[in-house]
Scaffold this motif. Structure first.
Motif, PDB file in Angstrom:
ATOM      1  N   UNK A 223      58.136  44.826  66.092  1.00 43.19           N
ATOM      2  CA  UNK A 223      58.656  43.757  64.828  1.00 43.19           C
ATOM      3  C   UNK A 223      59.529  44.397  63.455  1.00 43.19           C
ATOM      4  N   UNK A 224      58.170  45.811  63.317  1.00 43.97           N
ATOM      5  CA  UNK A 224      58.536  45.820  61.540  1.00 43.97           C
ATOM      6  C   UNK A 224      59.572  47.102  62.038  1.00 43.97           C
ATOM      7  N   UNK A 225      59.596  47.536  63.641  1.00 45.06           N
ATOM      8  CA  UNK A 225      61.386  48.518  64.053  1.00 45.06           C
ATOM      9  C   UNK A 225      61.770  47.833  63.855  1.00 45.06           C
ATOM     10  N   UNK A 226      61.610  46.532  64.377  1.00 38.60           N
ATOM     11  CA  UNK A 226      63.298  45.431  64.345  1.00 38.60           C
ATOM     12  C   UNK A 226      64.087  45.924  63.942  1.00 38.60           C
ATOM     13  N   UNK A 227      62.838  45.524  62.098  1.00 39.57           N
ATOM     14  CA  UNK A 227      63.265  44.491  61.231  1.00 39.57           C
ATOM     15  C   UNK A 227      64.448  45.840  60.402  1.00 39.57           C
ATOM     16  N   UNK A 228      63.540  46.761  60.292  1.00 43.70           N
ATOM     17  CA  UNK A 228      63.705  48.043  59.751  1.00 43.70           C
ATOM     18  C   UNK A 228      64.802  49.040  59.804  1.00 43.70           C
ATOM     19  N   UNK A 229      64.837  49.745  61.238  1.00 41.12           N
ATOM     20  CA  UNK A 229      65.508  50.535  61.902  1.00 41.12           C
ATOM     21  C   UNK A 229      67.088  50.672  61.532  1.00 41.12           C
ATOM     22  N   UNK A 233      66.704  51.001  54.442  1.00 43.18           N
ATOM     23  CA  UNK A 233      65.386  50.659  53.315  1.00 43.18           C
ATOM     24  C   UNK A 233      64.716  51.955  53.742  1.00 43.18           C
ATOM     25  N   UNK A 234      63.380  52.709  53.192  1.00 45.59           N
ATOM     26  CA  UNK A 234      62.512  53.631  53.396  1.00 45.59           C
ATOM     27  C   UNK A 234      61.521  53.435  53.982  1.00 45.59           C
ATOM     28  N   UNK A 235      61.586  53.788  54.654  1.00 45.70           N
ATOM     29  CA  UNK A 235      60.050  53.786  56.087  1.00 45.70           C
ATOM     30  C   UNK A 235      58.430  54.623  55.255  1.00 45.70           C
ATOM     31  N   UNK A 262      61.695  56.081  69.536  1.00 46.18           N
ATOM     32  CA  UNK A 262      62.566  55.604  68.684  1.00 46.18           C
ATOM     33  C   UNK A 262      62.082  55.809  67.301  1.00 46.18           C
ATOM     34  N   UNK A 263      60.962  55.635  65.943  1.00 47.55           N
ATOM     35  CA  UNK A 263      61.524  55.885  65.256  1.00 47.55           C
ATOM     36  C   UNK A 263      61.928  57.398  64.620  1.00 47.55           C
ATOM     37  N   UNK A 264      61.076  58.509  65.511  1.00 45.33           N
ATOM     38  CA  UNK A 264      61.836  59.592  65.161  1.00 45.33           C
ATOM     39  C   UNK A 264      63.237  59.669  64.843  1.00 45.33           C
ATOM     40  N   UNK A 265      64.280  58.803  65.426  1.00 46.61           N
ATOM     41  CA  UNK A 265      65.490  58.860  65.744  1.00 46.61           C
ATOM     42  C   UNK A 265      66.577  58.066  64.716  1.00 46.61           C
ATOM     43  N   UNK A 266      65.259  57.372  64.733  1.00 44.67           N
ATOM     44  CA  UNK A 266      66.284  56.560  62.715  1.00 44.67           C
ATOM     45  C   UNK A 266      66.633  56.841  61.732  1.00 44.67           C
ATOM     46  N   UNK A 267      67.495  56.494  61.034  1.00 41.29           N
ATOM     47  CA  UNK A 267      68.663  57.192  59.846  1.00 41.29           C
ATOM     48  C   UNK A 267      67.474  56.895  58.061  1.00 41.29           C
TER      49      UNK A 267
END
Length: 705
Positions: A223-229, A233-235, A262-267
């Motif tokens: 859910x967190x990644x869906x919201x911010x990917x 916004x900086x993670x 997926x986390x590794x691929x986000x911008x």
């Protein structure tokens, strides 16, 4: 003219509870309608009334809180009756403070005024309200005539909603709008920070089952990644999540491995939180010279889980392509001046401090995204904008979410005014540290994109520019609660004790690495909002440490009596650890009646085992009581176990006396035997002599004849 009377704004959770109770009488879409709605039906009591004893109200200005001159405008108002009786019919009135909110302090003061502080307002719209049963809510839209605002200058202004019954004010809510008549400042760059964390636990690593649940389609990490990917916004990522997935190797749940990829691929920009999102302020104020860090995961690694057959190093498990490094993000309102030396010693050169703890030269709340505190450059998060943004993503209904969005628009307008006048550009918004996934982020990002006085920027750009700041600020110390710091000290105190104990292992990191990871997880910031649970968690860690320290010991034995001058005393040693240990059994008598043949006996104990070790003893001449003091030592001399001394009763002279008596008896018996033999021989000799004499006599007689 009227003075707006203040009543507390109902927390989003309360409003959500009212919605769950089924007492909402307007559709979510009506919250932002720009025209007068059709009359709503008379409210009815909810199945589970919210009887908190108060009447409360929330207000949601339409169009994200942006008022365009000449256009119709509306404010959605929701009334909740938490009293035990029906709220009589009345009216809802919206009022406006025509004094422009010039800075963050003015906005914060308007939204949360101090007790007794009032403001001069004018009514701009009203609507009737039917009776509201106990435990029910009612929503009404108040339409405001385009000419009612009477404003001539672009900027943010305070608005309020009052619920009145028979002329008495029952409840008041405050929010803000932006009068957008043109002439808005140049867009101020805005950066956001959101945490990627999991629910608190004292576990050193997340288990496979936890990872599977958190990365499932409905899991918190998903859910967190869906919201911010791939959004602006900086993670801020908890490294424990990364290490927990990697340490499992091929045993990692498929969903967890996919989530990590997926986390590794986000911008998004990224930076590291402390392991477990550990509380930096608590560590500093508990006396640590620098931040605690993981040292090893050897205790959790199995070479068979990796295709290469080689386990990864600690650095490899924690490695990430961070866009910013050296960022310290202490929890809001917990920093004191002495903490800055701790940050530097920890390699954290860029602290991120909330504006609520900083003042400018005038003594007001510091405006801006960066400042110098002494010689230390810091990033500064904007309190008003952050509070509004947090509400916009956590509120679960459109009324409260709309109120937060309107306040965010106003906060950004105030920041844009500040940037235009001071040249200190940039606003930093930080979302809540809680791991609870946001209810929705769409309205937040939509608002940021829609208001012309704000634009997004990369967090890494703010980090890179912080060292060039020249704006000075003063830190207002706000230490952690003393009780929390004491509890943190109790957890940190377990580490040196376990470090010392760990010398029994060939690889001390099997204990040292785990103890640090447990401590870091136990110091998570999220525990701060759960003081009772935190007290239990810290107590559990201290108790678990005590159990570990008792896992290698001498098993209690009984007193003994030593009746010979040499003997071997069996001593039972126990190892409850899942690893083999090397120890030394040390034995010393209390006096000279007893001599220990080998004072120090090296022993290897297998994992989860017991072993009997024999100590050679030698008694001296004197009899009596001797206390045999036993200690189990680590190879470096650390005392692991020191049970009560064993009492040894020495009676070794009984052996000497017995031998003497036995020897005497042998002599006596031997003497008796000899005497008897002599007597026998004498008798035989006498008999033989008699026979000889008789024979001679007979011979003489025969000769005579």
């Amino acid at each position: 003219m009227h003075e707006a009377r203040r009543s507390p704004r109902v927390a989003p959770a309360i409003a959500a509870a009212a919605l769950v109770a089924g007492a909402v009488f307007a559709t979510p879409g009506a919250a932002f309608a720009d025209s007068t709605p059709t009359p709503t039906p008379t409210p009815t009591a909810s199945p589970g009334p919210l009887n908190d004893g108060t009447v409360s109200v929330q207000m949601s200005p339409s169009a994200n809180g942006v008022v365009t001159p000449g256009a119709a405008y509306s404010v959605q108002v929701q009334v909740t009756n938490g009293t035990a009786s029906t709220l009589a019919p009345g009216a809802v009135e919206v009022e406006l403070d025509r004094t422009r909110l010039a800075d963050d302090a003015a906005l914060s003061s308007w939204l949360a005024p101090a007790d007794g502080v009032t403001a001069t307002t004018v009514p701009v719209g009203s609507a009737s309200m039917p009776s509201v049963p106990s435990g029910a809510t009612h929503s009404v839209s108040v339409t405001i005539d385009p000419g009612a605002f009477g404003l001539t200058e672009w900027g943010a202004y305070g608005v309020s909603a009052e619920v009145t019954v028979a002329g008495d004010v029952e409840a008041t809510s405050r929010s803000a709008v932006v009068w957008n008549q043109g002439g808005a400042p140049t867009a101020d760059p805005v950066a956001l920070v959101a945490p990627i964390t999991v629910p608190v636990t004292t576990s050193a690593l997340l288990s496979s089952d936890e990872l599977k649940a958190y990365t499932a389609p409905d899991g918190v990490l998903t859910a967190q990644l869906d919201a911010y990917a791939d959004r602006p916004v900086a993670l801020a990522i908890d490294p424990r999540i990364i290490a927990s997935i990697r340490v499992l190797g091929t045993r990692a749940p498929e969903s967890a491995s996919a989530w990590l990829a997926r986390l590794a691929d986000v911008s998004n920009d990224t930076f590291a939180l402390q392991y477990g999102d550990a509380d930096l302020s608590a560590q500093a104020q508990a006396g640590l010279p620098s931040a605690l860090t993981p040292t090893s995961f050897s205790w959790a690694l199995d070479a068979s889980d990796f295709a290469s057959g080689t386990v990864p190093t600690t650095d490899q498990l924690l490695a990430w392509n961070w866009t910013s490094t050296g960022v310290a993000w202490p929890r809001d309102g917990t920093v004191v001046a002495d903490d800055f030396g701790f940050y530097l010693a920890s390699g954290l050169e860029t602290p991120l401090i909330g504006s609520s703890q900083l003042t400018d030269s005038s003594g007001g709340e510091f405006p801006g995204s960066s400042a110098l505190i002494g010689d230390s450059p810091v990033l500064v998060s904007d309190r008003a904008a952050s509070v509004a943004a947090r509400g916009s993503v956590s509120d679960t209904d459109e009324i409260t979410r709309g109120q937060s969005i309107a306040e965010l628009s106003a906060a950004l307008a105030v920041d844009a005014q500040r940037s235009a006048s001071t040249g200190d550009r940039g606003t930093l918004i930080v979302l809540d540290r809680d791991s609870t996934p946001p209810a929705s982020t769409d309205r937040l990002f939509s608002a940021l994109e829609s208001v012309p006085w704000a634009g997004t920027t990369d967090f890494s750009d703010l980090v890179d520019s912080v060292r060039s700041t020249t704006a000075s600020a003063t830190l207002v110390d706000s230490a952690e609660p003393a009780e929390r710091v004491d509890q943190v000290r109790s957890v940190l105190g377990t580490i040196p004790r376990l470090d010392t104990f760990s010398s029994v292992l060939d690889d001390p990191q099997l204990i040292q690495g785990r103890s640090r990871a447990v401590a870091l997880s136990t110091l998570a910031n999220a525990w701060a909002d759960r003081p009772a649970a935190f007290a239990t968690a810290t107590s559990d860690v201290v108790n678990a440490t005590a159990k570990t320290l008792e896992s290698v010991q001498i098993v209690d034995g009984s007193s003994i009596t030593m009746v010979s001058n040499q003997s071997e005393l069996p001593i039972t040693l126990a190892n409850d650890l899942p690893y083999p240990v090397s120890v030394v059994l040390h034995a010393v008598p209390s006096n000279g009646r007893l001599v220990v043949g080998q004072t120090d006996t090296p022993v290897t104990l297998e994992a989860s085992s017991r072993k009997s070790v024999k100590i050679p003893l030698e008694a001296q001449v004197a009899n009596g009581q001797v206390l045999l003091r036993l200690q189990l030592l680590a190879p470096d001399g650390t005392v692991l176990s020191s049970p009560p001394a064993r009492q040894v009763t020495v009676s070794a002279d009984w052996e000497t006396v017995g031998t003497a008596v036995a020897g005497g008896l042998v002599v006596v018996l031997f003497g008796i035997g000899i005497t008897r033999e002599i007597i026998k021989r004498r008798r035989r000799h006498a008999a033989q002599s008699a026979e000889d004499e008789a024979a001679q006599s007979t011979a003489h007689e025969e000769v005579a004849e």
